[in-house]
Design a protein around this motif. Structure first.
Motif, short mmCIF file in Angstrom:
data_model
loop_
_atom_site.label_atom_id
_atom_site.label_comp_id
_atom_site.label_asym_id
_atom_site.label_seq_id
_atom_site.Cartn_x
_atom_site.Cartn_y
_atom_site.Cartn_z
N THR A 107 -2.95 -7.97 2.29
CA THR A 107 -4.20 -7.92 1.19
C THR A 107 -3.85 -6.73 0.45
N GLY A 108 -4.02 -6.91 -0.92
CA GLY A 108 -3.63 -5.48 -1.92
C GLY A 108 -2.54 -6.13 -2.77
N THR A 109 -2.17 -5.37 -3.75
CA THR A 109 -1.09 -5.36 -4.64
C THR A 109 0.49 -5.70 -3.86
N VAL A 110 1.03 -6.62 -4.14
CA VAL A 110 2.53 -6.88 -3.64
C VAL A 110 3.33 -5.49 -3.96
N ARG A 111 3.11 -4.69 -4.93
CA ARG A 111 3.77 -3.76 -5.25
C ARG A 111 3.91 -2.75 -4.27
N VAL A 128 8.99 -8.58 -11.37
CA VAL A 128 9.58 -7.96 -10.32
C VAL A 128 10.45 -6.75 -11.04
N VAL A 129 11.00 -6.90 -11.98
CA VAL A 129 11.86 -5.63 -12.74
C VAL A 129 10.90 -4.73 -12.84
N ARG A 130 9.63 -4.69 -13.36
CA ARG A 130 8.66 -3.51 -13.31
C ARG A 130 8.28 -2.77 -11.90
N MET A 131 8.10 -3.82 -10.86
CA MET A 131 7.78 -3.36 -9.74
C MET A 131 8.92 -2.62 -8.60
#
Length: 373
Positions: A63-67, A89-92
């Motif tokens: 749960t929560g952001t994959v980042r 993906v690039v940003r994370m």
């Protein structure tokens, strides 16, 4: 359930070298399908897409952001397979990149499963080879953008992954990979398993040679060996494993019956003793098959979950369609089928002969078939 929070690195249960991550409904379906056909991946997806079988299939939800999950996966896995848009993906991953010598390979799959893109660490991190293997497993397009591409040879640690092959041991993966990369004489001996493992558009490198038997390979004195078999290796063949890797294709099918409430311990003992007698590897078991009257038999459910085997049941009519060695009027009287273990194994394997006809052992019966390739 993994609860992702800012500033807290989550704990994950790593079982394989690669992580598959999905964050959309369609992505989850792709990820679940890929997990079944790509033997080296651990699957992660958002808890809101729960199917109810995650614990059984060793799927981890969050749960929560994959980042907040990616930094941990970056540290622990050899490669990441992300069913997430390329831009996201690039940003994370930008803030967690360190060095091309240490960053894992990163591969991105679009939400429709049409393209598999090598994003990061194409050569040193193995993303290019991972892209080819994942694309082959999915029937998708591999997209490689590095100018020199790869050596177009065999990726030792990924060899056969898209078919579900597993290693017997990873001890020699690194030195055998070195032999392949350094263009030394490498022998391949294949006794079972899928045959269409060479997927390049160029011929196999000449230093990699396929031999018809282990004896022929021994006589050739290769620097390294890739041995594809479901057999337990004989002592005189172990010279090939001084610098060799055994791959276990999913070729063995178990047909079984048992008395009600037989324990998993007894079932496992019967399986282990039978495979030892046949000199077959437990890692090559594909499925356990039985009659649908046993679909709720706990020992069968537990043993197949323990080893990630398929658990297949057939109706009496489906079993009676198979011509098998030992039909029994007594079995028919109680089940409506003239046999269970023999026809179940033969039906799944699509064969007309058995490696082992029905054997009675305690509260269980077992038959063994081999899938043809």
């Amino acid at each position: 359930m993994i609860e992702l929070q800012e500033g807290v690195l989550p704990e994950v249960n790593q079982r394989h070298p690669y992580a598959i991550v999905a964050i959309t409904k369609h992505g989850v379906q792709l990820g679940r399908k890929l997990q079944q056909s790509f033997s080296q991946g651990d699957l992660y997806y958002m808890g809101k897409f729960e199917h109810g079988d995650e614990e059984q299939k060793h799927i981890q939800m969050f749960t929560g952001t994959v980042r907040l999950l990616l930094p941990t996966l970056f540290k622990q896995y050899k490669g990441l397979i992300l069913i997430i848009s390329l831009g996201a993906v690039v940003r994370m991953i930008a803030p967690i990149l360190k060095d091309k010598k240490t960053d894992p390979g990163v591969v991105v799959i679009d939400d429709r499963g049409e393209n598999v893109i090598s994003v990061l660490s194409g050569h040193l991190g193995g993303a290019n080879e991972l892209t080819y293997e994942v694309a082959a497993a999915m029937g998708a397009n591999p997209i490689i953008t590095t100018a020199s591409d790869v050596q177009k040879t065999i990726p030792v640690d990924l060899f056969g992954s898209r078919f579900g092959w597993v290693w017997d041991s990873e001890d020699k993966l690194t030195p055998v990979s070195a032999s392949v990369v350094n263009e030394e004489h490498v022998a391949i001996v294949q006794e079972t398993g899928e045959r269409d493992w060479w997927m390049r558009d160029t011929p196999m490198p000449e230093q990699i040679k396929v031999y018809p038997s282990t004896q022929a390979a021994i006589e050739a004195k290769p620097h390294a060996t890739l041995l594809i078999t479901d057999r337990i290796i004989e002592p005189e063949e172990e010279v090939l494993l001084e610098n060799g890797v055994i791959y276990r294709p999913k070729s063995v099918v178990l047909g079984m019956g048992c008395n009600r409430s037989t324990s998993i311990e007894e079932i496992e003992q019967v399986i282990d003793e039978t495979l030892a007698e046949l000199k077959l590897s437990k890692k090559s078991v594909k499925a356990l098959c039985t009659i649908d009257l046993k679909k709720d038999e706990q020992c069968f459910i537990d043993i197949t979950q323990k080893y990630d085997w398929e658990f297949i049941t057939y109706t009496p009519d489906e079993l009676n369609e198979i011509k098998f060695p030992s039909p029994s009027e007594t079995v028919f009287k109680f089940t409506g089928a003239y046999g269970v273990s023999e026809p179940a194994a033969m039906r799944y394997a699509k064969v007309e002969t058995l490696v082992l006809p029905k054997k009675k052992s305690g509260n269980a019966t077992i038959s063994v078939a081999r899938r043809p390739f």
